[in-house]
Write an enzyme that holds these catalytic residues in place. Sequence first.
Site, PDB file in Angstrom:
ATOM      1  CE  LYS A  27     -16.745  -2.823 -36.773  1.00 11.60           C
ATOM      2  NZ  LYS A  27     -15.777  -3.268 -36.274  1.00 11.60           N
ATOM      3  CD  GLU A  62     -16.433   1.061 -34.829  1.00 12.08           C
ATOM      4  OE1 GLU A  62     -16.737   0.002 -35.226  1.00 12.08           O
ATOM      5  OE2 GLU A  62     -15.449   1.127 -34.024  1.00 12.08           O
ATOM      6  CE  LYS A  78     -17.151  -1.193 -31.759  1.00  8.45           C
ATOM      7  NZ  LYS A  78     -16.944  -2.570 -32.032  1.00  8.45           N
TER       8      LYS A  78
HETATM    9  P1  13P Z   1     -11.242  -2.586 -30.553  1.00 12.49           P
HETATM   10  O1  13P Z   1     -12.216  -2.773 -29.131  1.00 12.49           O
HETATM   11  O2  13P Z   1     -10.375  -3.210 -30.620  1.00 12.49           O
HETATM   12  O3  13P Z   1     -11.213  -1.204 -30.594  1.00 12.49           O
HETATM   13  O4  13P Z   1     -12.233  -2.835 -31.739  1.00 12.49           O
HETATM   14  C1  13P Z   1     -13.602  -2.827 -31.793  1.00 12.49           C
HETATM   15  C2  13P Z   1     -14.032  -2.486 -33.165  1.00 12.49           C
HETATM   16  O5  13P Z   1     -14.794  -3.167 -33.548  1.00 12.49           O
HETATM   17  C3  13P Z   1     -13.206  -1.620 -34.173  1.00 12.49           C
HETATM   18  O6  13P Z   1     -14.122  -1.395 -35.463  1.00 12.49           O
END
Ligand code: 13P
Length: 342
Positions: free
Chosen positions: A135, A176, A218
């Site tokens: 990620k 993300e 994401k």
């Molecule tokens: P949240 O679901 O708490 O937003 O966290 C997800 C995440 O990995 C943010 O980088």
Amino acid sequence: MSDELRQTATTLVAEGKGILAADESNATMDKRLEAAGVKPEEETRRELRELLFTTEGAAEHISGIILYDETFRQSTADGTPFPKLLQEQGVVPGIKVDTGAKPLAGSPDEKVTEGLDGLRERLSEYYEGGARFAKWRGVIAVDDQHPSHLCVHANAHALARYAALCQEAGIVPIVEPEVLMDGEHTIDRSEEVTGTVLATVFAELREQRVLLEGMLLKPNMVLAGYQCSEQPGDQEVAERTLRCLRRHVPSAVPGIVFLSGGQSDEDATVRLNLMNQMGPQPWEVSFSYGRGLQAAALTAWRGDRDNVQSAQAQYRHRARCTGAARRGEYSEEMERELVGSS
Ligand code: 13P
């Protein structure tokens, strides 16, 4: 290599399952521990992760777990390394590889995520240790003047460089680009910014030859800023989010895994459920929640061994509800069926 990437990506968005994002940096985890009255230190961070990862039945709803570097190297009290523990349950170990969002030179009120230096070597070590997905989170803040073109492009470029390096290493990148919902912006503005960000990210991914079939996106849901005076209903959030994604995310991407982003546990679940009730989409519509899966467990635990079982029941419950929402089968009655919390 590309077969392995496709296979991993598909496994992560298997029916009824999604991802637990347990990859909070030490600093973030410490803040959450302190808020729950727990002494923030390496051992309590480890204990919380052991509590979560050994919860019976959670793996029925959880396909993969994202770890932070410290956790990736930790073990259960009886000595099983966490990545091995997950593999034994059929849960894919993942790893957060960015090193955080830093002020963006040229627009210092905004941020760009760092971590590309030495990434090839780190990815190869994580692969050896069992990681099969990763990620990287870019953050885009919104107000009347922001985000700047520079901020969106710098983050999209870094996300694509990260994604290409992951795929070279046999690791599925979770891309993300989080548009933050702090602020007073309307849902219209949120949809517009999210669309621009996604369009820019996919242009960069294409430029850098990222295999779309071997990645997951994401994104944030399209919400109004949390301080906006006009708040949309759940149906509107679900419709706008899907519309925005359909406009900008190629159908070759196997899955969308939403972040919860500070929504209440129930809001994050209800909205995911609605999206999954809106008929088949070009990609799987799933979750990669951090707070949305763990917050209730942390509150129940409070660092006390006597509370481990009730904390695990809270986590199992959220995993079950969110897993049901992933199939469009969640109902409010499920919230009352918290089992095994004695
Ligand atoms: P949240 O679901 O708490 O937003 O966290 C997800 C995440 O990995 C943010 O980088």
